[in-house]
Write an enzyme that holds these catalytic residues in place. Sequence first.
Site, PDB file in Angstrom:
ATOM      1  N   HIS A  69      40.561   9.378 -15.445  1.00 63.79           N
ATOM      2  CA  HIS A  69      41.257  10.613 -15.076  1.00 63.79           C
ATOM      3  C   HIS A  69      40.328  11.820 -14.990  1.00 63.79           C
ATOM      4  O   HIS A  69      40.784  12.956 -14.956  1.00 63.79           O
ATOM      5  CB  HIS A  69      42.414  10.910 -16.037  1.00 63.79           C
ATOM      6  CG  HIS A  69      42.094  10.737 -17.477  1.00 63.79           C
ATOM      7  ND1 HIS A  69      42.847   9.971 -18.319  1.00 63.79           N
ATOM      8  CD2 HIS A  69      41.094  11.220 -18.236  1.00 63.79           C
ATOM      9  CE1 HIS A  69      42.337   9.996 -19.532  1.00 63.79           C
ATOM     10  NE2 HIS A  69      41.265  10.751 -19.500  1.00 63.79           N
TER      11      HIS A  69
ATOM     12  N   ASP B 269      33.486  13.727 -16.308  1.00 63.32           N
ATOM     13  CA  ASP B 269      32.440  13.272 -17.230  1.00 63.32           C
ATOM     14  C   ASP B 269      31.065  13.229 -16.590  1.00 63.32           C
ATOM     15  O   ASP B 269      30.069  13.014 -17.295  1.00 63.32           O
ATOM     16  CB  ASP B 269      32.799  11.897 -17.779  1.00 63.32           C
ATOM     17  CG  ASP B 269      33.965  11.959 -18.748  1.00 63.32           C
ATOM     18  OD1 ASP B 269      33.882  12.749 -19.701  1.00 63.32           O
ATOM     19  OD2 ASP B 269      34.953  11.236 -18.552  1.00 63.32           O
TER      20      ASP B 269
END
Length: 468
Positions: free
Chosen positions: A175, A261
Amino acid sequence: MSRVKISIIGAGSAVFSLRLVSDLCKTRGLHGSEVTLMDIDENRLKAVQILATKFASEMKTELTFKSTTDLQEAIKGSDFVINTALVGGHAFLDRMRAIGEKHGYFRGIDSQEFNMVSDYYTLTNWNQLSYFLQIARTMEELSPDAWLLQAANPVFEGTTLIRRNSKIKMIGFCHGHYDVFEVAETLGLEREKIDWQVAGVNHGIWMNRFRYEGRDAYPILDRYIAEKGAEPFRPVSPFKIQMSPASLEMYGFYGIMPIGDTVRNSSWKYHYDQETLERWYGSPWGSPDSEPGWQWYKDQLGQITQATMGLAQAIAYYPQASLEMLVTEGAKSLSGDFTGEAMKLYDPSQMSGEQHIPFIDAIVNNNASRFVVNTLNEGTISGIDDDVAVEVTAVVDSQGIHIEDVAPRLPDRVIDWYLRPRIMRMEWALEAFMKKDPGLIVEILMRDPRTTSYEQARGVVEEIFGAW
């Protein structure tokens, strides 16, 4: 209404499991489905089943729940298998990191350039990669037509590994791409008016398209950086680093914005020590991958686990009690923003943001939707081998997965300076795992800036893997 059998592996993760249950309750076309919860921790498994059953009852949804500690029982006859399990748990990760730091490897040997995250390991957790293959093999035998939805990290290595070694239908999910909207909100843009696309590999994705009301929105980001880029960065949590100095500096070097990330998975420039981490990712944590950032994460996780067990006990003793009331009131005593999370679970107009249930709905009921998926490249991103898993946007319906053209294409600098080096590390890790050769890990460490001698690298690997 399409009734399917969904198995959740690693279902003891209460928040994730309840998000999936909440999404199922709000997806009318999947009402009546059977959900099998599987975990080796019987106490947490029992707690999640109690909460999931109570939740579905309060949402007036006909969902059937069963639980098991046996992988084969969970998978047999499934239509969809969702894997979220971390073999060894965080305790294993902590032990491996401690050994690495004892030998002079700050944050452990699994912290590698372009793969710095602390919540999964690719070099040392061969048990995790083995479990991925075990799930795939079990599905081949007991549910050959089922879909595997890979949620457990490492999604990049895992998706590549499984797709290369199994013929099952499989897709990986993350996500991190939702941070596109954090960029937009920071710039004061309405998310409904954004035309966006991301591409790359898991935890290494880049916003190749960023348009607002039909125009290129990157000049808006440039103006923001010129006006506010030098202001002190103070994140509200270790994970809120999308607009950190590291992210903005990466944008300047690569030419497009890193998303999610990817900001963590950067070069050693940002990760040498705690002081460096705080300079680039903000104080007091310096990213989720620092010692204080990781401790914050574990503390939050511990609170959630303890609260989950307490809620399950309360429901078991007082079955007439309202779970909604207990959850929303109980969340107020936790240190994180769990009240909003709890309210979102019960809001019929809001999905959790996890893609798994909408994906199942798209496949089963032909409710076409746009997703960000991990699947083999097969020509999608030029400059990357076909058998490498990439993370890209796609439309999914009952006919399958329709990958969007990557337009505009990723800049050469992203391909050559970021993706290819990251892919090379993935290939090294998978080769070491497939050959069960710790000597290859030593060779990887010889290219690590923390290594000062061959003896140091060999010593840490010997202690981690035992005599060889």
